[in-house]
Structure formats: C-alpha cells, structure tokens
Design an enzyme around this catalytic site. Structure first.
Site, short mmCIF file in Angstrom:
data_model
loop_
_atom_site.label_atom_id
_atom_site.label_comp_id
_atom_site.label_asym_id
_atom_site.label_seq_id
_atom_site.Cartn_x
_atom_site.Cartn_y
_atom_site.Cartn_z
CB CYS A 3 6.06 -2.58 5.53
SG CYS A 3 4.91 -3.41 6.67
N GLY A 106 3.33 11.95 4.41
CA GLY A 106 3.23 12.11 5.85
C GLY A 106 2.42 13.33 6.25
CB ALA A 130 -1.88 10.94 5.21
#
Length: 225
Positions: A3, A106, A130
């Site tokens: 995060c 990603g 994603a």
C-alpha cells in the site's frame, strides 16, 4: 506490504516496509509460524525509485516462510506515473526459490496481457488483473449490456444481503462504489488507439446513446435515477 497511501506508510506500514527488511522478515516468519494456511506477501518493486528493490530480497523471502508473493511493478514513490516494470517482475520470478510462487501485477487489463506475460516468463505462477481493467478493458460493451451487468449485480447483492431495508442499503452502497469506477469506462469502439494505457487520460467523446451518456456521468444523483 504494497500500500502506498500516506496515512499507511507514515505509520511504518504498507510499502514503507520495503525499507525495513528485518521487520518484513519478522512479520512473515511470525505469520507463517502461527497461521495454519499458506502465507502470501504483496509488495511493490521498491519504496523509493531505484532503492530497496524487491529483486534483492526475493531469495530471502522464500526462506522466511511465505508461499507466494505478488509483485506490483511500480515503486511506491512512482505511483501510476509510468508503466509497470515487468522486467523486474520477470527477474524476481527467475530468481525466486521453487518454494515461492511469484505473481506479477501491473497494467494487466485483458487475457491478451496475461498470456503475453506468461509466454515471456514461464517462471511466473500467474498474473493479477489490474483494477484498471474495469475502465481500460478491450471489450466494446454496449450500454444495454452494461445495464444488464448492473441488474445482475443488484440481483446477487439482494440475494446475498437480503431485500429488507438493511440489505437494500448494503447493496446500494456497493453498487455506488462500483459505479464510481465503471463510469470512467471509455467505450472501446470510440477509441483511436487500442489498447489503452493506465496512465493515459481518457479522450473527450460523444456517447452513442442516451444511456451511455448517463453511465459516463460522475454524479451519484444520475446513478440513483
């Protein structure tokens, strides 16, 4: 441990843990030694650009007790300003011990992206889709089809939460959260360049019908109508 949100990293948690490998080690060792389920770890390529990179830790993480690791191909500092660094992810997958599965993350918006990455690096256990796939998909879906998906979502929500006042409120809350993403979807049939990239800003466009225009609104009042 991936995060990047400031309120999290300022407390020494999230992706800032990449700057503290011994703390990472303690967390993974304790978790894997306590839980009766396999422990997975989620990280970014690093915290600062070019520093504390995960590829220098990947062989050690396997010995800490983790069964799998998901690597988001961006640093915390970078956020979404550049495309994901899949070369770093591939390198980690090839260096990881056999006991540690590596999952890439990603800019994976479709099965085409998934297949390409798996072909490029067979050592990858899998790839994560994603969240951007909600709005950057390569599927040209009509407004009617999108409305049917929303109807299904509501039906399943009420079936799960109940159709009483509390169930309706719960379903409405999750529906609005979903619409806050899907309203940003740009119909693929209106794009000049395909596929889209995560860091591209959507172009201005004229909707093909009134329902499509309504679904492109970022106003919650329009969604409730």
């Amino acid at each position: 441990m991936g995060c990047p949100i400031h309120i999290v990293v300022n407390k020494g948690a999230g992706s800032t843990l990449l700057t503290k490998p011994m703390r990472m080690k303690s967390i993974v060792e304790v978790a894997s030694g306590t839980a009766d389920k396999p422990i997975t770890v989620q990280v970014r390529t690093g915290y600062f650009e070019g520093k504390h990179r995960i590829d220098y830790l990947i062989t050690e993480i396997g010995s800490w007790g983790a069964s799998a690791i998901t690597i988001h191909g961006r640093s915390s500092q970078q956020r979404y300003s550049k495309l994901a660094d899949w070369d770093c992810i591939y390198q980690c997958a090839r260096k990881a011990p056999n006991t540690l599965q590596v999952v890439g993350n990603g800019d994976v918006f479709s099965f085409v992206d998934w297949n390409n990455h798996k072909a490029e690096c067979p050592e990858l256990a899998s790839c994560m889709i994603a969240p951007g796939a909600l709005i950057k998909r390569h599927w040209d879906i009509s407004s009617g089809e999108r409305l049917n998906l929303l109807k299904d979502f509501v039906h399943f929500g009420l079936e799960h939460s109940g159709s009483d006042t509390k169930g309706v409120e719960t379903t409405r809350r999750f529906l609005l959260e979903w619409l806050s993403d899907t309203c940003r979807y740009i119909p693929v049939g209106l794009l000049d360049v395909i596929p889209q990239r995560l860091n591209w800003r959507p172009p201005s466009y004229y909707s093909r019908d009134d329902l499509e225009t309504l679904m492109a609104s970022d106003s919650a009042a329009d969604w409730l109508s």
